[in-house]
Design a protein around this motif. Structure first.
Motif, PDB file in Angstrom:
ATOM      1  N   GLN A   1     -10.064   7.577  31.121  1.00 45.05           N
ATOM      2  CA  GLN A   1     -11.506   7.623  31.396  1.00 45.05           C
ATOM      3  C   GLN A   1     -12.247   8.324  30.261  1.00 45.05           C
ATOM      4  O   GLN A   1     -13.267   7.825  29.783  1.00 45.05           O
ATOM      5  N   GLU A   2     -11.724   9.462  29.810  1.00 40.83           N
ATOM      6  CA  GLU A   2     -12.350  10.186  28.700  1.00 40.83           C
ATOM      7  C   GLU A   2     -12.364   9.331  27.433  1.00 40.83           C
ATOM      8  O   GLU A   2     -13.328   9.375  26.660  1.00 40.83           O
ATOM      9  N   SER A   3     -11.314   8.555  27.231  1.00 40.39           N
ATOM     10  CA  SER A   3     -11.225   7.698  26.045  1.00 40.39           C
ATOM     11  C   SER A   3     -12.281   6.605  26.063  1.00 40.39           C
ATOM     12  O   SER A   3     -12.921   6.330  25.041  1.00 40.39           O
ATOM     13  N   PHE A   4     -12.469   5.982  27.212  1.00 43.73           N
ATOM     14  CA  PHE A   4     -13.489   4.939  27.303  1.00 43.73           C
ATOM     15  C   PHE A   4     -14.895   5.515  27.121  1.00 43.73           C
ATOM     16  O   PHE A   4     -15.740   4.894  26.462  1.00 43.73           O
ATOM     17  N   VAL A   5     -15.142   6.683  27.668  1.00 45.69           N
ATOM     18  CA  VAL A   5     -16.450   7.320  27.488  1.00 45.69           C
ATOM     19  C   VAL A   5     -16.666   7.645  26.011  1.00 45.69           C
ATOM     20  O   VAL A   5     -17.728   7.363  25.449  1.00 45.69           O
ATOM     21  N   ALA A   6     -15.644   8.203  25.371  1.00 49.14           N
ATOM     22  CA  ALA A   6     -15.762   8.540  23.945  1.00 49.14           C
ATOM     23  C   ALA A   6     -15.940   7.277  23.102  1.00 49.14           C
ATOM     24  O   ALA A   6     -16.722   7.277  22.139  1.00 49.14           O
ATOM     25  N   ALA A   7     -15.233   6.208  23.449  1.00 51.29           N
ATOM     26  CA  ALA A   7     -15.367   4.949  22.707  1.00 51.29           C
ATOM     27  C   ALA A   7     -16.782   4.396  22.848  1.00 51.29           C
ATOM     28  O   ALA A   7     -17.374   3.914  21.877  1.00 51.29           O
TER      29      ALA A   7
END
Length: 162
Positions: free
Chosen positions: A27-33
């Protein structure tokens, strides 16, 4: 998200050794992306760019856990969950044995230092070539080869002791 979430989750779970923490990292990765989408270079594969973000999120989480362990000591904050790898064709005893073996391996991989764990996961489990892993980790392909060898040797030692 649908296309990449399964692979990212598997990658993060292998890196962290905890399925629930891996969900958070995905989830954090998608938000950062999403926030960094303007910095994405379309000439490079999107999946590699996303994997680099997830790798950084795993590293961040690892650093936070180290600080917590330093402050709180060894408690259940880092107890990994056991993923479900049941084979419906196998009997219950075989399924339980296989799940325990996979869980032991994942716990052992999670114990590896990041510099050994990351190349091992990227090449052996995620299927990247040594050069692709080297580009992602910003090291030489020879360094990736050496680190994978050392990681496998250490895993073999740990699993033989258990």
């Amino acid at each position: 998200m649908r296309r990449h979430k399964g692979r990212l989750h598997a990658f993060a779970r292998r890196h962290l050794g905890d399925a629930d923490a891996a969900l958070d990292v995905v989830q954090e990765s998608f938000v950062a992306a999403w926030k960094a989408l303007n910095r994405y270079d379309p000439a490079r594969p999107f999946s590699t760019w996303l994997a680099a973000i997830a790798l950084n999120k795993c590293r961040d989480r690892g650093r936070r856990l180290k600080v917590r362990r330093l402050i709180l000591g060894e408690r259940s904050i880092d107890a990994p969950g056991t993923p479900d790898y049941a084979d419906p064709a196998a009997g219950p005893e075989t399924q339980a044995l296989r799940a325990e073996q996979v869980a032991r391996l994942e716990r052992a991989i999670a114990r590896l230092p990041d510099q050994l764990k990351e190349p091992l996961i990227l090449t052996s489990l995620e299927g990247l070539s040594q050069q692709e892993a080297a580009d992602l980790l910003k090291v030489s392909a020879k360094a990736v080869e050496t680190r994978v060898y050392r990681a496998r040797r250490r895993l073999a030692e740990w699993l033989a002791e258990a």
